[in-house]
Scaffold this motif. Structure first.
Motif, mmCIF file in Angstrom:
data_model
loop_
_atom_site.group_PDB
_atom_site.id
_atom_site.type_symbol
_atom_site.label_atom_id
_atom_site.label_comp_id
_atom_site.label_asym_id
_atom_site.label_seq_id
_atom_site.Cartn_x
_atom_site.Cartn_y
_atom_site.Cartn_z
ATOM 1 N N ILE A 189 0.732 -1.046 0.084
ATOM 2 C CA ILE A 189 0.050 0.016 0.094
ATOM 3 C C ILE A 189 0.949 1.127 -0.107
ATOM 4 O O ILE A 189 1.790 1.564 0.967
ATOM 5 C CB ILE A 189 -1.011 0.079 1.060
ATOM 6 C CG1 ILE A 189 -1.511 -1.354 1.438
ATOM 7 C CG2 ILE A 189 -1.826 1.148 1.094
ATOM 8 C CD1 ILE A 189 -2.537 -1.975 0.274
ATOM 9 N N GLY A 190 0.835 2.088 -1.085
ATOM 10 C CA GLY A 190 1.650 3.214 -1.392
ATOM 11 C C GLY A 190 2.817 2.890 -2.434
ATOM 12 O O GLY A 190 3.718 1.810 -1.645
ATOM 13 N N THR A 191 2.886 3.567 -3.388
ATOM 14 C CA THR A 191 3.852 3.090 -4.492
ATOM 15 C C THR A 191 4.780 4.615 -4.494
ATOM 16 O O THR A 191 5.135 4.644 -5.708
ATOM 17 C CB THR A 191 3.258 2.692 -5.804
ATOM 18 O OG1 THR A 191 2.414 3.671 -6.186
ATOM 19 C CG2 THR A 191 2.449 1.430 -5.565
ATOM 20 N N GLY A 192 5.304 5.021 -3.537
ATOM 21 C CA GLY A 192 6.295 5.971 -3.703
ATOM 22 C C GLY A 192 7.527 5.292 -3.700
ATOM 23 O O GLY A 192 7.727 4.093 -4.005
ATOM 24 N N TYR A 193 8.540 5.791 -3.089
ATOM 25 C CA TYR A 193 10.122 5.500 -3.230
ATOM 26 C C TYR A 193 10.192 3.966 -2.566
ATOM 27 O O TYR A 193 10.688 3.234 -3.080
ATOM 28 C CB TYR A 193 11.065 6.392 -2.470
ATOM 29 C CG TYR A 193 12.476 5.909 -2.233
ATOM 30 C CD1 TYR A 193 13.129 5.476 -3.395
ATOM 31 C CD2 TYR A 193 12.807 5.785 -0.971
ATOM 32 C CE1 TYR A 193 14.375 5.210 -3.203
ATOM 33 C CE2 TYR A 193 13.985 5.014 -0.847
ATOM 34 C CZ TYR A 193 14.772 4.832 -1.706
ATOM 35 O OH TYR A 193 16.177 4.323 -1.566
ATOM 36 N N VAL A 194 9.715 3.854 -1.171
ATOM 37 C CA VAL A 194 9.839 2.509 -0.718
ATOM 38 C C VAL A 194 8.866 1.517 -1.315
ATOM 39 O O VAL A 194 9.219 0.355 -1.623
ATOM 40 C CB VAL A 194 9.690 2.842 0.695
ATOM 41 C CG1 VAL A 194 9.509 1.285 1.462
ATOM 42 C CG2 VAL A 194 10.552 3.767 1.430
ATOM 43 N N GLY A 195 7.653 1.835 -1.583
ATOM 44 C CA GLY A 195 6.693 1.103 -1.741
ATOM 45 C C GLY A 195 7.005 0.191 -3.277
ATOM 46 O O GLY A 195 6.914 -0.785 -3.446
ATOM 47 N N VAL A 196 7.362 1.332 -4.207
ATOM 48 C CA VAL A 196 7.434 0.526 -5.706
ATOM 49 C C VAL A 196 8.722 -0.212 -5.716
ATOM 50 O O VAL A 196 8.860 -1.377 -6.428
ATOM 51 C CB VAL A 196 7.552 1.714 -6.790
ATOM 52 C CG1 VAL A 196 8.760 2.458 -6.403
ATOM 53 C CG2 VAL A 196 7.594 1.315 -8.077
ATOM 54 N N VAL A 197 9.703 0.090 -4.867
ATOM 55 C CA VAL A 197 10.840 -0.958 -4.780
ATOM 56 C C VAL A 197 10.577 -2.218 -4.196
ATOM 57 O O VAL A 197 10.886 -3.146 -4.659
ATOM 58 C CB VAL A 197 12.101 -0.155 -4.158
ATOM 59 C CG1 VAL A 197 13.356 -1.011 -4.079
ATOM 60 C CG2 VAL A 197 12.629 1.074 -5.156
ATOM 61 N N HIS A 198 9.975 -1.993 -3.147
ATOM 62 C CA HIS A 198 9.494 -3.298 -2.246
ATOM 63 C C HIS A 198 8.662 -4.034 -3.145
ATOM 64 O O HIS A 198 8.832 -5.347 -3.146
ATOM 65 C CB HIS A 198 8.891 -2.956 -0.991
ATOM 66 C CG HIS A 198 8.697 -3.930 0.140
ATOM 67 N ND1 HIS A 198 9.920 -4.639 0.583
ATOM 68 C CD2 HIS A 198 7.733 -4.512 0.494
ATOM 69 C CE1 HIS A 198 9.186 -5.759 1.123
ATOM 70 N NE2 HIS A 198 7.791 -5.582 0.976
ATOM 71 N N CYS A 222 3.541 1.314 2.864
ATOM 72 C CA CYS A 222 4.732 2.018 2.612
ATOM 73 C C CYS A 222 4.199 3.427 2.410
ATOM 74 O O CYS A 222 5.068 3.994 1.612
ATOM 75 C CB CYS A 222 5.298 1.271 1.381
ATOM 76 S SG CYS A 222 5.699 -0.392 1.719
ATOM 77 N N VAL A 223 3.353 4.045 3.086
ATOM 78 C CA VAL A 223 2.968 5.368 2.676
ATOM 79 C C VAL A 223 4.046 6.377 3.689
ATOM 80 O O VAL A 223 4.631 6.071 4.695
ATOM 81 C CB VAL A 223 1.411 5.657 3.357
ATOM 82 C CG1 VAL A 223 0.488 4.952 2.194
ATOM 83 C CG2 VAL A 223 1.330 5.438 4.751
#
Length: 442
Positions: free
Chosen positions: A6-15, A83-84
């Motif tokens: 949940i959340g596709t910013g820097y952390v989310g999209v990489v994870h 991951c927000v």
């Protein structure tokens, strides 16, 4: 395993991409419809080494897809990574956890029995316990754990695939077993795994960032002393770093730290310590923050002196806009802060960066931007080296010399080869180092 991110910013999209790459089935969720559309097409929202290829590969494989629906996410899996972002609260220094709260509160009524929510966002200590109580009231058969990220921008994919450690804060053996299964490929390769209580897991992240920020500000404080004493901070740092108890990493003097983590995290940590009644224990972090901010002012002041005491009618070339190399992130970028400060007091400023020009232009449209280093430096009275991209170390001082109006460069990252610039007739200045003048310096 099936999981959502949940959340596709820097952390989310990489994870999400890395979890899909090691074989899990992943649904990424974000409220931004344009971002979801781009991700579905295999286009990452950030510049990160290797990420676009990884994203395209995992989307094509069918193991990774994206949605805007948290309800769909709750139906899709029993495992959910949060991951927000947790920025500073408006007008204060504490962490704003409203987005984390919203995810947990929004998903709770829709969770399948036995679901596990795993937070990766950087949060104040005690957040997991607070959210767990709220979760139990709505979804008593689900639980929450915390698994902080330790990614370095520019190396995020590598750090996810081969982290230095994995830390999980759990309240049940089932949660620990689930997280061990998720990360099994890393554990087989020997990555250390720490299973602890949620509060300790939350503190590991902020304590790590606070220590690294302190190390950076320490050497920059030594640079101020070196300026006053006529000493060389680079040699000092090299000698101090030979001590195995100290080491060389994060002991590089320069413009200081920025980005979306260190500044806000140390402020939020100090604010949370105050709430817990132990603010005096980490009061030094306020000084760490002030030293870091002062480096930007010192850079502006040194640049002003190098152009004769005033920026009026002066042309300044800036090399670097991102807060660090190998990233297009300009959040709290020291480089952009310095560039904007100089423009506000009368200079014409041209900025070059290999990757961050578009993001920088959106944040500071009043600056001039170019993707060509000679163009940025054309007729410059001073060149400022503000982000330590490897490309800048490859610049030929001899070839750049005829382009500028005055062969003066301020190396605010202390990474350029001073001897080569001197031999090409440049005057090179740096924080905490004696000025080095070439034979043909203007």
């Amino acid at each position: 395993m099936r999981m959502t991110v949940i959340g596709t910013g820097y952390v989310g999209v990489v994870h999400a991409a890395c979890m899909a790459d090691i074989g899990h089935e992943v649904l990424g969720v974000d409220i931004d419809e344009e971002r979801v559309a781009a991700l579905t097409a295999g286009h990452a929202p950030i510049y990160e080494a290797g990420l676009n290829a990884l994203l395209a590969r995992t989307v094509k494989s069918g193991r990774l897809r994206f949605s805007t629906s948290t309800t769909e996410a709750a139906r899709f899996a029993r495992l959910h990574f949060v991951c927000v972002g947790t920025p500073q609260v408006p007008g204060g220094e504490a962490a704003d956890t409203r987005h984390v709260d919203a995810v947990v509160d929004g998903m709770a009524p829709h969770l399948q029995p036995g679901s596990l929510i795993v937070g990766k966002s950087t949060v104040p200590v005690g957040t997991t316990a607070r959210l767990a109580a709220r979760l139990r009231a709505v979804a008593p058969h689900s639980e929450i754990a915390w698994n902080p990220e330790f990614l370095r921008e520019g190396f995020a994919v590598a750090d996810t695939r081969r982290p230095e450690r994995i830390v999980v804060g759990v309240e049940s053996r089932r949660a620990e077993a689930t997280l061990r299964e998720i990360y099994e490929p890393m554990l087989i390769s020997g990555v250390p795994f720490f299973s602890t209580d949620p509060a300790t897991a939350e503190l590991v992240k902020v304590a790590s960032n606070a220590f690294l920020a302190t190390k950076i500000s320490f050497i920059n404080a030594m640079a101020e002393v070196c300026d006053a004493a006529g000493a060389d901070v680079v040699t000092l740092a090299e000698a101090v770093g030979q001590d195995s108890r100290i080491g060389h990493r994060f002991l590089q003097p320069g413009l200081g730290f920025g980005g979306s983590c260190f500044p806000k995290d140390i402020r939020a940590f100090a604010a949370r310590a105050e709430e817990l009644g132990v603010g005096d224990s980490i009061a030094f972090l306020h000084q760490v923050d002030e030293i870091n901010t002062r480096q930007r002012r010192r850079t502006v002041d040194m640049a002003r002196n190098l152009v004769g005491g005033s920026f009026t009618d002066r042309r300044i070339a800036v090399l670097g806009a991102a807060f660090k190399p190998e990233s297009d992130d300009v959040r709290d970028s020291p480089a952009l802060d310095v560039a904007a400060s100089i423009r506000r007091v009368g200079a014409e400023v041209r900025v070059h960066d290999p990757e961050a020009v578009d993001n920088a232009r959106r944040k500071f449209p009043g600056l001039q931007y170019t993707l060509d280093v000679p163009k940025a430096c054309e007729d410059a009275d001073l060149v400022l080296h503000l982000t330590a991209w490897p490309e800048y170390r490859e610049i030929s001082p001899a070839e750049l010399g005829p382009v500028v109006r005055s062969r003066k460069i301020l190396d605010a990252r202390d990474t350029l080869d001073a001897a080569s610039w001197q031999s090409a007739g440049w005057t090179l200045s740096a924080l905490g180092r004696p000025r080095i003048s070439g034979a043909y310096a203007a």
